[in-house]
Design an enzyme around this catalytic site. Structure first.
Site: not given
Ligand code: GLU
Length: 510
Positions: A17, A264-266
């Site tokens: 995403p 971050s994405k994480r």
């Protein structure tokens, strides 16, 4: 001479995403292009097949649409410079890599993964800080610079896998002119011989990116700071091809709220807020992440908030429509320092947009939710609820959640209010007050007058009566003006609620 038309691109890789930082990059590109009367292009960089995630491209398109960031050209939008998906442009990249090989600016490298590992081990043992394939080590490896042309031809004929590497010049200063950062100078001794073309027949990001930016006539490359280290190589590639270099602007990182590291994405929902514009379910792990849209954010509020993460207009104005952003945006006012994301500010933006939305529009927005809960109310009634509740809410959903008493009678009564305010004689007072209301016109003004004269006649204080009246009608200790609520609910309903409440509370207190 007519000025060159501004053309910018947002070039995400469909590896998952879109992160909100990615949306901000797209937004800044879009604002810049629109202000200059230019074009904004969406290009999908999917040359790394190992990292491809199904559904990611659709997600990117949907997220941009939700934000009102509409490309002039791109996947799903068409345009004369297509195709806009790099996997569909695959056939054209090879010739560019070959051209550089012919001109001695790139070379074939046949080294196996084991040979590359051995080289790194060797350099580590010799205490080289960052072992890499570069101007020095290339001399000791198996490539078209060290092998004879017969050997090279034989290897290729035999189908030996190889890559094409850029021949990084030795000890040269590369100057990158960045609109946000000024001149960034890097010596090529810091850089390695990057792979341009892979053994799987695909170009790497670097080659495809430069070839596409050139062939799509991109004038400004506006992208995240994480790409700054690649910029010197890109400048050298433009030079190697003899092409004009676009202008560069590397945007500051988005940082976590505590300023401690990159958002971050994480981070997913771990920090208590979404990092994605829309919700997402990972197709392999099934892991779900929430999105701003599903959390009830207005896309305009989300975009306004994002615009301020790295840019400011230099005036106190904080609320900007997309058109106002287009008018005021400038890359010169984008900072170099990382921009800390503030989840409270995001909510504040939503609250501002909620308050400026008309009651009638909000009524339409809550209607399906109210219907889902099993209540059918007129548009006028719903607009009345929104008028009273919107000052107290940050999200549309909170209007419904915080105002269920508008739709249904209270099932319980705020304990604290009852404990502190409901005294011996309260039931009798409330009965008397109810009697007075029965004979009153239900306009807020008339209700207030009746209420005040009741207080005077009985020598009672506001604080002894009003909280009890509120709790009878709504079950709550707090909320919008009681007389406004009564006016909306109407006489019949209010009298019924008072009766029911008095009987329940007096039996509790008997
Ligand atoms: N494909 C790169 C990314 O995923 C694009 C970087 C660039 O804009 O050059 O962000």
């Amino acid at each position: 001479m007519t000025a060159e038309k501004v053309r910018v691109r947002f070039a995400p890789s469909p590896t998952g995403p879109l992160h909100m930082g990615g949306v901000r990059t797209a937004l800044y590109n879009y604002l810049f292009a629109k202000q200059k009367g230019g074009d904004f292009i969406l290009r999908i960089e999917d040359t790394d097949q190992n990292r491809f995630v199904s559904g990611a491209e659709d997600y990117i398109v949907e997220a941009l649409k939700w934000c009102g960031i509409t490309p002039n050209e791109g996947v799903e939008f068409g345009g004369e410079f297509g195709p806009y998906r790099q996997s569909e442009r695959k056939a054209m990249y090879r010739q560019y890599a070959d051209k550089l090989v012919e001109e001695g600016k790139a070379y074939y490298a046949f080294d196996t993964p084991e040979e590359l590992d051995a080289m790194r081990e060797r350099l580590k043992a010799a205490k080289v800080a960052s072992p890499q394939y570069n101007a020095i080590t290339r001399e000791t490896m198996r490539n078209s610079l060290t092998l004879s042309s017969d050997e090279v031809n034989k290897l290729i004929e035999d189908g030996t896998p190889y890559v094409i590497r850029f021949k990084m010049p030795r000890k040269e200063n590369v100057r990158v002119n960045d609109i946000i950062r000024g001149w960034v100078v890097v010596n090529t001794s810091q850089l390695d011989d990057k792979v341009l073309f892979k053994s799987d027949g695909m170009p790497t990001y670097h080659l495809a990116n430069i070839v596409d930016d050139h062939s799509m006539k991109i004038t400004h490359v506006i992208r995240g700071e994480e790409w700054l280290p690649s910029a010197p190589l890109h400048v050298l590639l433009y030079e190697a091809f003899g092409w004009d270099c676009p202008a560069f602007a590397h945007l500051p990182l988005l940082l976590r709220p505590d300023g401690n590291g990159k958002l971050s994405k994480r981070d997913g929902d771990r920090l208590g807020f979404p990092v994605f514009p829309l919700s997402w379910e990972d197709p392999t792990t099934g892991e779900k992440s929430s999105g701003y849209r599903e959390r009830g954010y207005f896309s305009e509020a989300f975009v306004n908030m994002l615009a301020f993460l790295g840019w400011n207009p230099g005036t106190p104005q904080e609320i900007f429509s997309m058109d106002e952003l287009i008018e005021s945006f400038s890359l010169e006012r984008v900072g170099k320092a990382g921009a800390k994301f503030d989840p409270d500010k995001a909510k504040w933006y939503n609250q501002q947009y909620l308050r400026s939305t008309s009651d009638a529009e909000l009524a339409q927005a809550i209607k399906p939710r109210v219907a889902e809960m099993g209540y059918e109310k007129s548009d006028e009634f719903l607009a009345g609820v929104c008028r009273m509740m919107k000052e107290r809410a940050s999200f549309i959903q909170e209007i419904v959640d915080g105002g269920t008493y508008f739709f249904t009678r209270p099932e319980s009564y705020d304990e604290k209010t009852v404990r502190k305010k409901w005294k011996e004689g309260t039931s009798a007072h409330m009965e008397a007050l109810m009697g007075k209301f029965e004979g009153t016109d239900f306009s807020p003004e008339a209700l207030e007058t009746t209420f005040k004269s009741f207080l005077e006649e009985n020598e009672l204080g506001m604080g002894a009566v009003l909280p009890n009246l509120r709790v009878l009608l709504t079950g709550q200790g707090m909320g919008p003006g009681v007389f406004d609520i009564m006016n909306l609910l109407g006489k019949g309903e209010c009298i019924a609620r008072m009766k029911e409440g008095i009987s329940k509370l007096s039996s509790q207190h008997a």
